[in-house]
Design an enzyme around this catalytic site. Structure first.
Site, PDB file in Angstrom:
ATOM      1  N   CYS A  46       0.839  -1.217   0.000  1.00  0.00           N
ATOM      2  CA  CYS A  46       0.000   0.000   0.000  1.00  0.00           C
ATOM      3  C   CYS A  46       0.867   1.257   0.000  1.00  0.00           C
ATOM      4  O   CYS A  46       0.501   2.257  -0.614  1.00  0.00           O
ATOM      5  CB  CYS A  46      -0.890   0.025   1.241  1.00  0.00           C
ATOM      6  SG  CYS A  46      -1.717  -1.525   1.529  1.00  0.00           S
TER       7      CYS A  46
HETATM    8  C1  BEZ Z   1       0.456  -5.397   2.008  1.00  0.00           C
HETATM    9  O1  BEZ Z   1       1.417  -4.690   1.852  1.00  0.00           O
HETATM   10  O2  BEZ Z   1      -0.671  -4.927   2.163  1.00  0.00           O
HETATM   11  C2  BEZ Z   1       0.605  -6.884   1.929  1.00  0.00           C
HETATM   12  C3  BEZ Z   1       1.824  -7.438   1.622  1.00  0.00           C
HETATM   13  C4  BEZ Z   1       1.932  -8.820   1.558  1.00  0.00           C
HETATM   14  C5  BEZ Z   1       0.841  -9.636   1.783  1.00  0.00           C
HETATM   15  C6  BEZ Z   1      -0.377  -9.049   2.097  1.00  0.00           C
HETATM   16  C7  BEZ Z   1      -0.500  -7.674   2.159  1.00  0.00           C
END
Ligand code: BEZ
Length: 213
Positions: A46
Site C-alpha cells: 500500500c
Molecule cells: C500489504 O502490503 O498490504 C501486503 C503485503 C503482503 C501480503 C499481504 C498484504
C-alpha cells in the site's frame, strides 16, 4: 449486501479522512472519482501504491478525476503513515485517505471479503463518473499492487467513449487508433462524427484515428 455493479449509482457517504470530514458527492462535485481501498496503514504494498498515486496526481487532475483512498484505520494513523509514504516514495500525498474504522464505506462498497480477511479491506477500485454511476470495478488480492497507469488508461477510454462514441481495442494506448461503437450505423452520422475517416475491416469492426488527437 449485493456487490455494486457497473451502471449502479455509487452510494453517497460522509466519513472522516486524513484531511477532515468528507461528504463524498460534495467532494466529487462534477469530477470523475477514483475510490480505492487497501488492507491497512503501514503495510508495504500500500505504501508504494499510495506513493505512486501521489506522484501521478497531476495525471488524474488532467482527466478531471479526484482520487480518494480508503482504509479501516483512523485519521491519526493515516496522517502518521502519510509522513512515511512521503518520505519513502519521495512524494507528497495530498488526496484524502478515508478513515473507515467503523467500516461504513467498506460495507457500502463491499470492500471486505470475509473469506479473504474478516477485517481488512481488499484492493478494490471504483471509477465513478460525473453522474455518480459506477463505470469500473476491479478487485486485487492484498499481495498484488495495482497498476495505476491502467486506471488512468481506463479513464481515457471511458472519456473517449462518452465524448466521441468510440471504444478502445486490446492493449490500446493514448494516440493509437480506436473503434467506432457498433450502434452508429447511419452513413451521414459516421461522416459527421469521424471527419478523419475510418476503415471498415468488417461491418462490426470499424477503425478510426483517435478523435481528440
Ligand atoms: C500489504 O502490503 O498490504 C501486503 C503485503 C503482503 C501480503 C499481504 C498484504
Amino acid at each position: 449486501m449485493t456487490a455494486l455493479r457497473l451502471g449502479d449509482t455509487a452510494p453517497d457517504f460522509e466519513q472522516d479522512s486524513s484531511i477532515g470530514k468528507i461528504k463524498f458527492y460534495d467532494y466529487l462535485g462534477d469530477s470523475w472519482g477514483v475510490l480505492f481501498s487497501h488492507p491497512a496503514d503501514f503495510t508495504p504494498v500500500c505504501t508504494t501504491e499510495l506513493g505512486y498515486t501521489a506522484i501521478v496526481s497531476g495525471d488524474f487532475a488532467k482527466r478531471n478525476a479526484k482520487v480518494i483512498a480508503v482504509s479501516v484505520d483512523d485519521a491519526d494513523s493515516h496522517r502518521k503513515w502519510i509522513e512515511d509514504i512521503n518520505d519513502t516514495q519521495k512524494t507528497k500525498v495530498e488526496y484524502p485517505i478515508l478513515a473507515d474504522a467503523d467500516h461504513k464505506v467498506a460495507k457500502l462498497y463491499d470492500m471486505i471479503h470475509p473469506n479473504a480477511s474478516s477485517t481488512a479491506t481488499v484492493r478494490s477500485v471504483f471509477i465513478i463518473d460525473p453522474n455518480k454511476k459506477v463505470r469500473l470495478t476491479i478487485t486485487y488480492p492484498a499481495s498484488t499492487g495495482r497498476n495505476f497507469d491502467e486506471i488512468l488508461r481506463v479513464l481515457d477510454s471511458l472519456q473517449l467513449t462518452d465524448n466521441y462514441s468510440v471504444a478502445t481495442p486490446v492493449n490500446w494506448k493514448e494516440g493509437e487508433d480506436v473503434i467506432i461503437v457498433p450502434s452508429i450505423k447511419d452513413e451521414a452520422e459516421l461522416k459527421a462524427k469521424f471527419p478523419k475517416g475510418y476503415t471498415v475491416v468488417r461491418p462490426y469492426l470499424r477503425i478510426t484515428p483517435q478523435p481528440n488527437k
